[in-house]
Design a protein around this motif. Structure first.
Motif: not given
Length: 276
Positions: A178-194
């Motif tokens: 449920l995390t708003p996309a814009c509230a995903v911290p940059p390091e977690k966004a990178k982790a999600l990509h991986e």
DNA sequence: TGGAATGTTCGGCT
DNA sequence: AAGCCGAACATTCC
């Protein structure tokens, strides 16, 4: 049945048998399978040579030279070389110059579609999750406000992610759905990509997930379902921390996650069982 | 029996 | 005005 890894697997089983062969005709028992005018599509397919078979998101594209036949499997669609295995045949491609005589489209729920298109741009889909760069992905994610789970399922945002691999990727990246996309911290966004890359590539290697009755065009099941950490595991212990896996509904889709490994961000209250 | 299922599309609201 | 949400589509399975 079909998310990116399953469609990729189907395409890999189709390509060697279909490429170079000629479509004699298409026979249809359910005109609903066509998007566009049935007669036009039938006429356009007859006598055409198949030059290439490839995947675009969850779509199977059959290159006919002048045009593309786009096949979307919907929820329960299967393409089968052996018609004996079809329980709800909707269309049959009769082939010439091929190891296979026919290719049957089997689809109980009628959600699958055949359509003729000029170019993939007509589908207006987002980038492939295996091709987008980490920085592009992070930037795109931060421009949107809806729940990250819903955004990953949006084919105009990213093409190919479905319910299984979205839940699995969010678990791997330890992000609450449920995390708003814009509230995903940059390091977690990178982790999600991986995580998406890792999960999708491993699933492709395993031939996809056979959770109900998915099989490839040769009738073979996938094996990745045994690797699922959250999808379909409601009430079972988290493989990482032992907490019970929960199921909530996000954007009308069942969503599976571990409350301890994927804690709700500030301001987001996870729905509690029994709450209204 | 009601609910859920690997998905997309369309209409309405903001 | 894009983005977001919910209903609808059809069938099977538990």
């Amino acid at each position: 049945m079909p998310e990116l890894p399953e469609v990729e697997t189907v395409v890999r089983t189709l390509a060697p048998r279909l490429c170079g062969s000629v479509i004699a005709r298409i026979a249809t028992t359910a005109s609903r399978v066509f998007r566009g005018r049935q007669k036009e599509i039938e006429a356009a397919l007859a006598g055409k040579r198949i030059l290439e078979v490839r995947r675009h998101g969850k779509n199977i594209l059959i290159e006919l030279g002048t045009r593309l036949l786009r096949i979307h499997l919907g929820m329960t669609g299967k393409l089968l070389f052996d018609p004996v295995n079809a329980t709800h045949p909707r269309a049959t491609l009769h082939l010439r110059n091929s190891q296979a005589r026919v290719l049957v489209f089997d689809d109980p729920r009628h959600f699958g579609r055949f359509e003729l298109i000029e170019d993939v741009s007509a589908l207006a889909l987002g980038p492939d999750p295996l091709e987008i760069s980490p920085s592009e992905f992070t930037q795109a994610l931060h421009a949107r406000r809806g729940p990250v789970k819903s955004l990953l399922l949006n084919q105009a945002f990213l093409r190919g992610m479905g319910n299984i691999y979205t839940d699995e990727s969010l678990f791997q990246a330890r992000i609450h759905p449920l995390t708003p996309a814009c509230a995903v911290p940059p390091e977690k966004a990178k982790a999600l990509h991986e995580a998406m890359r890792r999960v999708l590539l491993e699933a492709i290697e395993q031939g996809g997930s056979s959770i109900s009755d998915y099989v490839d065009a040769e009738g073979r099941e996938g094996a990745f379902q045994s690797q699922h950490r959250v999808y379909g595991r409601e009430g079972k212990p988290c493989s990482r921390c032992g907490e019970v896996i929960r199921r909530i509904v996000v954007g009308q889709r069942g969503t599976h996650y571990c409350e301890r490994c994927q804690p709700a961000p500030r301001g987001i209250r996870s729905p509690v069982a029994g709450a209204k």
